[in-house]
Design a protein around this motif. Structure first.
Motif, PDB file in Angstrom:
ATOM      1  N   MET A   1       0.815  -1.337  -0.094  1.00  0.00           N
ATOM      2  CA  MET A   1      -0.050  -0.198   0.004  1.00  0.00           C
ATOM      3  C   MET A   1       0.982   1.267   0.108  1.00  0.00           C
ATOM      4  N   PRO A   2       0.643   2.126  -0.833  1.00  0.00           N
ATOM      5  CA  PRO A   2       1.345   3.415  -0.879  1.00  0.00           C
ATOM      6  C   PRO A   2       1.288   3.903   0.518  1.00  0.00           C
ATOM      7  N   ILE A   3       2.218   4.856   0.745  1.00  0.00           N
ATOM      8  CA  ILE A   3       2.639   5.588   1.950  1.00  0.00           C
ATOM      9  C   ILE A   3       2.550   6.924   1.830  1.00  0.00           C
ATOM     10  N   THR A   4       1.929   7.750   2.712  1.00  0.00           N
ATOM     11  CA  THR A   4       1.958   9.322   2.462  1.00  0.00           C
ATOM     12  C   THR A   4       2.315   9.739   4.060  1.00  0.00           C
ATOM     13  N   ARG A   5       3.338  10.594   3.925  1.00  0.00           N
ATOM     14  CA  ARG A   5       3.665  11.207   4.978  1.00  0.00           C
ATOM     15  C   ARG A   5       3.984  12.788   4.891  1.00  0.00           C
ATOM     16  N   ARG A   6       3.669  13.412   5.902  1.00  0.00           N
ATOM     17  CA  ARG A   6       4.239  15.030   5.766  1.00  0.00           C
ATOM     18  C   ARG A   6       5.583  14.937   6.798  1.00  0.00           C
ATOM     19  N   LEU A   7       6.761  15.411   6.025  1.00  0.00           N
ATOM     20  CA  LEU A   7       7.794  15.271   6.718  1.00  0.00           C
ATOM     21  C   LEU A   7       8.575  16.675   6.733  1.00  0.00           C
ATOM     22  N   SER A   8       9.572  16.836   7.405  1.00  0.00           N
ATOM     23  CA  SER A   8      10.489  17.850   7.296  1.00  0.00           C
ATOM     24  C   SER A   8      11.861  17.417   6.681  1.00  0.00           C
ATOM     25  N   ASN A   9      11.934  16.166   6.487  1.00  0.00           N
ATOM     26  CA  ASN A   9      13.007  15.484   5.789  1.00  0.00           C
ATOM     27  C   ASN A   9      13.458  16.173   4.623  1.00  0.00           C
ATOM     28  N   ASN A  10      14.955  15.996   4.443  1.00  0.00           N
ATOM     29  CA  ASN A  10      15.418  16.361   3.329  1.00  0.00           C
ATOM     30  C   ASN A  10      15.313  15.411   2.010  1.00  0.00           C
ATOM     31  N   ARG A  11      15.523  15.936   1.012  1.00  0.00           N
ATOM     32  CA  ARG A  11      15.363  15.134  -0.502  1.00  0.00           C
ATOM     33  C   ARG A  11      16.159  13.664  -0.176  1.00  0.00           C
ATOM     34  N   GLU A  12      17.279  13.770   0.372  1.00  0.00           N
ATOM     35  CA  GLU A  12      17.937  12.361   0.496  1.00  0.00           C
ATOM     36  C   GLU A  12      17.389  11.436   1.311  1.00  0.00           C
ATOM     37  N   ILE A  13      16.799  11.851   2.471  1.00  0.00           N
ATOM     38  CA  ILE A  13      16.091  11.229   3.403  1.00  0.00           C
ATOM     39  C   ILE A  13      14.791  10.680   2.702  1.00  0.00           C
ATOM     40  N   SER A  14      14.173  11.210   2.233  1.00  0.00           N
ATOM     41  CA  SER A  14      12.894  11.060   1.211  1.00  0.00           C
ATOM     42  C   SER A  14      13.299   9.835   0.216  1.00  0.00           C
ATOM     43  N   LEU A  15      14.376  10.100  -0.490  1.00  0.00           N
ATOM     44  CA  LEU A  15      15.026   8.881  -1.390  1.00  0.00           C
ATOM     45  C   LEU A  15      15.164   7.736  -0.848  1.00  0.00           C
ATOM     46  N   GLU A  16      15.849   7.646   0.429  1.00  0.00           N
ATOM     47  CA  GLU A  16      16.187   6.394   1.143  1.00  0.00           C
ATOM     48  C   GLU A  16      14.884   5.890   1.413  1.00  0.00           C
ATOM     49  N   ILE A  17      13.802   6.606   2.021  1.00  0.00           N
ATOM     50  CA  ILE A  17      12.654   5.959   2.599  1.00  0.00           C
ATOM     51  C   ILE A  17      11.750   5.295   1.410  1.00  0.00           C
ATOM     52  N   LEU A  18      11.694   6.311   0.223  1.00  0.00           N
ATOM     53  CA  LEU A  18      10.977   5.662  -0.754  1.00  0.00           C
ATOM     54  C   LEU A  18      11.478   4.407  -1.739  1.00  0.00           C
ATOM     55  N   GLN A  19      12.855   4.488  -1.657  1.00  0.00           N
ATOM     56  CA  GLN A  19      13.416   3.107  -2.255  1.00  0.00           C
ATOM     57  C   GLN A  19      13.147   2.068  -1.754  1.00  0.00           C
ATOM     58  N   GLN A  20      12.792   2.182  -0.413  1.00  0.00           N
ATOM     59  CA  GLN A  20      12.033   0.700   0.194  1.00  0.00           C
ATOM     60  C   GLN A  20      10.636   0.397   0.001  1.00  0.00           C
ATOM     61  N   GLU A  21       9.886   1.232  -0.663  1.00  0.00           N
ATOM     62  CA  GLU A  21       8.609   1.323  -0.704  1.00  0.00           C
ATOM     63  C   GLU A  21       8.039   0.871  -2.218  1.00  0.00           C
ATOM     64  N   PRO A  22       6.919   0.536  -2.323  1.00  0.00           N
ATOM     65  CA  PRO A  22       6.293  -0.067  -3.602  1.00  0.00           C
ATOM     66  C   PRO A  22       6.066   1.295  -4.700  1.00  0.00           C
ATOM     67  N   ILE A  23       6.031   0.949  -5.816  1.00  0.00           N
ATOM     68  CA  ILE A  23       5.639   2.114  -6.753  1.00  0.00           C
ATOM     69  C   ILE A  23       4.216   2.585  -6.649  1.00  0.00           C
ATOM     70  N   GLY A  24       4.457   3.973  -6.628  1.00  0.00           N
ATOM     71  CA  GLY A  24       3.239   4.596  -6.240  1.00  0.00           C
ATOM     72  C   GLY A  24       3.282   5.314  -4.785  1.00  0.00           C
ATOM     73  N   SER A  25       4.192   4.994  -3.942  1.00  0.00           N
ATOM     74  CA  SER A  25       4.238   5.399  -2.780  1.00  0.00           C
ATOM     75  C   SER A  25       4.569   7.048  -3.016  1.00  0.00           C
ATOM     76  N   PHE A  26       4.213   7.689  -2.058  1.00  0.00           N
ATOM     77  CA  PHE A  26       4.781   9.213  -2.135  1.00  0.00           C
ATOM     78  C   PHE A  26       4.800   9.946  -0.711  1.00  0.00           C
ATOM     79  N   LEU A  27       5.805  10.966  -0.582  1.00  0.00           N
ATOM     80  CA  LEU A  27       6.078  11.661   0.521  1.00  0.00           C
ATOM     81  C   LEU A  27       5.683  13.285   0.215  1.00  0.00           C
ATOM     82  N   VAL A  28       5.199  13.923   1.092  1.00  0.00           N
ATOM     83  CA  VAL A  28       5.087  15.157   0.964  1.00  0.00           C
ATOM     84  C   VAL A  28       6.009  15.818   2.155  1.00  0.00           C
TER      85      VAL A  28
END
Length: 71
Positions: A1-28
């Motif tokens: 299931m795609p994830i959605t989170r509102r984070l204050s993380n930087n771009r690199e941390i977002s990349l690390e998180i999303l690489q572990q999630e299925p296609i369609g997952s997203f972060l704001v």
């Protein structure tokens, strides 16, 4: 299931998180390059044999609402 989170993380941390999630997952998250804006990071299908891609979009706000800028 795609994830959605509102984070204050930087771009690199977002990349690390999303690489572990299925296609369609997203972060704001808050944009680090454009103060007062948000960034939408989406895991998209791989191209040309790659493991996966992350697309980034800028979300801006005006008196008419929010807008996603596509490059």
């Amino acid at each position: 299931m795609p994830i959605t989170r509102r984070l204050s993380n930087n771009r690199e941390i977002s990349l690390e998180i999303l690489q572990q999630e299925p296609i369609g997952s997203f972060l704001v998250r808050q944009s680090t390059s454009k103060p007062g804006c948000y960034a939408l990071s989406v895991r998209v299908p791989p191209k040309d044999g790659q493991k996966g891609n992350i697309a980034h979009y800028l979300i801006t706000q005006s008196n008419r609402g929010f807008k996603i800028k596509v490059r």
